[in-house]
Design an enzyme around this catalytic site. Sequence first.
Site, PDB file in Angstrom:
ATOM      1  N   CYS A   1      -2.001  -3.679   7.242  1.00  0.00           N
ATOM      2  CA  CYS A   1      -2.272  -4.985   7.858  1.00  0.00           C
ATOM      3  C   CYS A   1      -1.939  -6.121   6.892  1.00  0.00           C
ATOM      4  O   CYS A   1      -1.403  -7.164   7.298  1.00  0.00           O
ATOM      5  CB  CYS A   1      -3.734  -5.070   8.276  1.00  0.00           C
ATOM      6  SG  CYS A   1      -4.241  -3.805   9.464  1.00  0.00           S
TER       7      CYS A   1
ATOM      8  N   CYS B   1      -7.206  -3.154   5.195  1.00  0.00           N
ATOM      9  CA  CYS B   1      -6.097  -2.268   5.559  1.00  0.00           C
ATOM     10  C   CYS B   1      -4.818  -2.705   4.826  1.00  0.00           C
ATOM     11  O   CYS B   1      -4.344  -3.832   5.016  1.00  0.00           O
ATOM     12  CB  CYS B   1      -5.898  -2.297   7.068  1.00  0.00           C
ATOM     13  SG  CYS B   1      -4.444  -1.396   7.640  1.00  0.00           S
TER      14      CYS B   1
END
Length: 278
Positions: free
Chosen positions: A59, A56
């Site tokens: 993230c 991600c």
Amino acid sequence: MALPGGLIVPVAVLVLLLWGAPWTDGRRSDVRIITDESWKELLEGEWMIEFYAPWCPACQNLQPEWESFAEWGEDLEINVAKVDVTQQPGLSGRFIITALPTIYHCKDGEFRRYQGPRTKKDFINFVSEKEWKSIEPVSSWFRPGSVLMSSMSALFQLSMWIRTCHNYFIEDIGLPVWGSYIVFALATLLSGLLLGLCMIFVADFLCPSKRRRPQPYPSKKLLPESSQPLKKVEEDQEADEEDLSEEEAERKEGANKDFPQNAVRQRAVGPSLAAEKS
């Protein structure tokens, strides 16, 4: 022996890197790793938990801020943790993770979802100023320890197990994709049949069916109370039959009595008519 001037700089850089490596590892250790086996630690104390995935981009951008925030954990008396949803699918279902990254605040078993800015300063203010009190906690139905969320966790773990088996059939055994689908289809049918049989046995054990037994013919001597209405109906029918037989008998007697009188009258009237005719 002195080092040549051209080697002093590379050696100094190497020493700094080796010296900085333990410091970097120590800093990263401030963030605790939560797994399916250790998630109940979140029920005690105060926590900030990040749910992320390595692939991600958001993230990845959050990681430096999260690591810096974790350094303040001891001063704020809070535990900073993270969960890799790719490795812990059960926790992904238990906390209903629908977007990444997702951050939760937990205080003595009450979970609140953090939806503010994702910077170190905002995290610190959120904890130090107790801004989490203005957020409604997750309802008891959707708490991670509830029966509903435990079931969701089991479903997510089952899906990951099925995916692992699918990859094993294709990559290790060499089955085609359609062959793997056939195996799962047969396993689904078999498990459904077994589950249906188990449910039938349980239902039959808990609620056995009532078999009707043939009722014995009630005797005339001992009649139960339930058969008294039937007995009364039979008596009424017998009384009606007796009344009808008595009426028929009376009619027959009346007819027998009228028959001789009619015969006498006919005999008396007969000679008079013969005399008039003559």
